[in-house]
Design a protein around this motif. Structure first.
Motif, PDB file in Angstrom:
ATOM      1  N   LEU A 277       0.822  -1.205   0.000  1.00  0.00           N
ATOM      2  CA  LEU A 277       0.000   0.000   0.000  1.00  0.00           C
ATOM      3  C   LEU A 277       0.854   1.251   0.000  1.00  0.00           C
ATOM      4  O   LEU A 277       0.556   2.237  -0.697  1.00  0.00           O
ATOM      5  N   GLN A 278       1.911   1.230   0.803  1.00  0.00           N
ATOM      6  CA  GLN A 278       2.798   2.387   0.878  1.00  0.00           C
ATOM      7  C   GLN A 278       3.433   2.671  -0.483  1.00  0.00           C
ATOM      8  O   GLN A 278       3.571   3.827  -0.886  1.00  0.00           O
ATOM      9  N   ALA A 279       3.732   1.627  -1.219  1.00  0.00           N
ATOM     10  CA  ALA A 279       4.401   1.790  -2.503  1.00  0.00           C
ATOM     11  C   ALA A 279       3.441   2.105  -3.642  1.00  0.00           C
ATOM     12  O   ALA A 279       3.799   2.817  -4.589  1.00  0.00           O
ATOM     13  N   GLU A 280       2.219   1.607  -3.573  1.00  0.00           N
ATOM     14  CA  GLU A 280       1.346   1.652  -4.750  1.00  0.00           C
ATOM     15  C   GLU A 280       0.031   2.414  -4.577  1.00  0.00           C
ATOM     16  O   GLU A 280      -0.649   2.696  -5.573  1.00  0.00           O
ATOM     17  N   PHE A 281      -0.389   2.732  -3.337  1.00  0.00           N
ATOM     18  CA  PHE A 281      -1.723   3.314  -3.164  1.00  0.00           C
ATOM     19  C   PHE A 281      -1.896   4.619  -3.957  1.00  0.00           C
ATOM     20  O   PHE A 281      -2.886   4.811  -4.669  1.00  0.00           O
ATOM     21  N   ALA A 282      -0.945   5.527  -3.817  1.00  0.00           N
ATOM     22  CA  ALA A 282      -1.089   6.843  -4.447  1.00  0.00           C
ATOM     23  C   ALA A 282      -1.248   6.734  -5.963  1.00  0.00           C
ATOM     24  O   ALA A 282      -2.119   7.374  -6.569  1.00  0.00           O
ATOM     25  N   ASP A 283      -0.423   5.889  -6.583  1.00  0.00           N
ATOM     26  CA  ASP A 283      -0.468   5.773  -8.039  1.00  0.00           C
ATOM     27  C   ASP A 283      -1.721   5.046  -8.517  1.00  0.00           C
ATOM     28  O   ASP A 283      -2.307   5.407  -9.538  1.00  0.00           O
ATOM     29  N   ARG A 284      -2.135   4.018  -7.813  1.00  0.00           N
ATOM     30  CA  ARG A 284      -3.228   3.175  -8.304  1.00  0.00           C
ATOM     31  C   ARG A 284      -4.614   3.616  -7.829  1.00  0.00           C
ATOM     32  O   ARG A 284      -5.615   3.287  -8.449  1.00  0.00           O
ATOM     33  N   PHE A 285      -4.668   4.374  -6.731  1.00  0.00           N
ATOM     34  CA  PHE A 285      -5.977   4.756  -6.182  1.00  0.00           C
ATOM     35  C   PHE A 285      -6.159   6.258  -5.975  1.00  0.00           C
ATOM     36  O   PHE A 285      -7.286   6.728  -5.812  1.00  0.00           O
ATOM     37  N   GLY A 286      -5.060   6.993  -5.941  1.00  0.00           N
ATOM     38  CA  GLY A 286      -5.145   8.405  -5.574  1.00  0.00           C
ATOM     39  C   GLY A 286      -6.114   9.202  -6.426  1.00  0.00           C
ATOM     40  O   GLY A 286      -6.897  10.010  -5.913  1.00  0.00           O
ATOM     41  N   ALA A 287      -6.112   8.983  -7.729  1.00  0.00           N
ATOM     42  CA  ALA A 287      -6.959   9.768  -8.626  1.00  0.00           C
ATOM     43  C   ALA A 287      -8.436   9.375  -8.537  1.00  0.00           C
ATOM     44  O   ALA A 287      -9.293  10.092  -9.062  1.00  0.00           O
ATOM     45  N   SER A 288      -8.716   8.267  -7.858  1.00  0.00           N
ATOM     46  CA  SER A 288     -10.101   7.792  -7.777  1.00  0.00           C
ATOM     47  C   SER A 288     -10.778   8.120  -6.457  1.00  0.00           C
ATOM     48  O   SER A 288     -11.917   7.713  -6.225  1.00  0.00           O
ATOM     49  N   GLN A 289     -10.091   8.863  -5.583  1.00  0.00           N
ATOM     50  CA  GLN A 289     -10.716   9.235  -4.321  1.00  0.00           C
ATOM     51  C   GLN A 289     -11.932  10.135  -4.588  1.00  0.00           C
ATOM     52  O   GLN A 289     -11.918  10.970  -5.481  1.00  0.00           O
ATOM     53  N   GLN A 290     -12.974   9.933  -3.781  1.00  0.00           N
ATOM     54  CA  GLN A 290     -14.249  10.599  -4.014  1.00  0.00           C
ATOM     55  C   GLN A 290     -14.346  11.918  -3.245  1.00  0.00           C
ATOM     56  O   GLN A 290     -13.810  12.057  -2.145  1.00  0.00           O
ATOM     57  N   SER A 291     -15.061  12.865  -3.804  1.00  0.00           N
ATOM     58  CA  SER A 291     -15.242  14.155  -3.160  1.00  0.00           C
ATOM     59  C   SER A 291     -16.279  14.050  -2.044  1.00  0.00           C
ATOM     60  O   SER A 291     -17.064  13.100  -1.989  1.00  0.00           O
TER      61      SER A 291
END
Length: 309
Positions: A277-291
């Protein structure tokens, strides 16, 4: 789509949105049980219907307890012989930010909105099932329950919970032919009259004028009467195919809200441990976080100037 021979309960219908719902149901032919905590307000609401040739009776009681739910169903049967429709509109506000919100503030709102919806629906459904009535249950949600809103922890929890219960009840009641839906109104109320942002819309309504297009079209914000139509429609036999839905309505706008769905799905061999998660969360999920919260389109300059005056 007449509602003649139908009997409805509308909780919290002494005034405001609830009264508009009750009056619309009566206009379409239904006999209505009015509910509010104040007997004088109940009497006035009943009179507003009977003076126009409609049928109505009242129950003055606070929604939340099983006793009140039983009294409402009993009143429908005693006054009009049956029950076909339940609209759970009763509610209160105790708005405060989290650290200022007391246990009492939280419990009061949850009791009226969430528990009140639960107890009234349970009692109505028991009557429907025991008597073979393909009843109609219409609950009231809020954009706050769908999106969140600053200072409304208790209200957001209650309204989100109502929609969650609706989805469950739609499954449980389907076999009995009972439908249950949530309506999410966006309309002028006593609360919105105190908010400067809605000032031009409220002013127009009070003058008997049409609200500016920005409110009716861009925001989907309108009058109580704009909401009443969907309440009456969902109460009809013809709406029997509409079940388990969250329906937004206001001004010129009608919406079907999506049920929560995953915005993104990713798999990782061996699971998602901390290092992965530390290595991949930002790249794989960051853009999909909901407002969170509602975002309004820019207000026309002339309306901003009107509010500033």
């Amino acid at each position: 789509m007449s509602l003649s021979s139908k009997v409805a309960i509308v909780t919290g219908s002494g005034r405001g949105l609830g009264l508009s719902y009750a009056q619309e149901l009566a206009k379409r032919g239904a006999a209505v049980i009015i509910n509010d905590i104040d007997q004088n307000i109940v009497d006035e609401a009943v009179a507003s219907i009977t003076a126009r040739g409609g049928k109505a009776a009242g129950v003055a009681a606070a929604v939340g307890s099983t006793e009140t739910a039983k009294a409402l169903v009993a009143a429908a049967i005693e006054n009009f012989g049956r029950l076909d429709i339940l609209v759970t509109n009763a509610g209160i506000l105790r708005d405060k930010s989290l650290l200022k919100m007391t246990d009492e503030d939280f419990d009061l709102v949850i009791n009226v909105h969430l528990r009140g919806t639960f107890t009234c629906v349970r009692e109505a459904y028991a009557y429907f099932k025991d008597n073979g009535v393909a009843g109609r249950i219409i609950t009231i949600g809020s954009p706050t329950g769908q999106r969140g809103n600053f200072g409304q922890t208790n209200y957001a929890a209650a309204k989100a919970g109502i929609v969650g219960m609706v989805r469950t009840w739609a499954l449980e009641m389907k076999r009995a032919g009972v439908t249950v839906n949530a309506v999410i109104p966006v309309a002028a109320t006593e609360m919105t009259k105190t908010v400067p942002f809605f000032g031009p819309a409220v002013a127009a309504e009070e003058k008997g004028e049409t609200m500016p297009d920005y409110y009716r079209k861009d925001l989907g914000f309108g009058t109580a009467d704009d909401v009443a139509g969907i309440i009456a429609y969902l109460a009809t036999d013809e709406a029997g195919t509409v079940n388990g839905q969250a329906i937004g309505v206001g001004g010129d706008r009608l919406q079907i809200w999506t049920h929560p769905e995953a915005a993104v799905t990713e798999f990782h061999e061996g699971g998602w441990d901390f290092a992965t998660l530390q290595a991949e969360f930002a790249d794989r999920f960051g853009a999909s976080q909901q407002s969170v919260g509602e975002k309004f389109p820019p207000m026309p300059a002339e309306l901003e100037a009107q509010i500033a005056r």
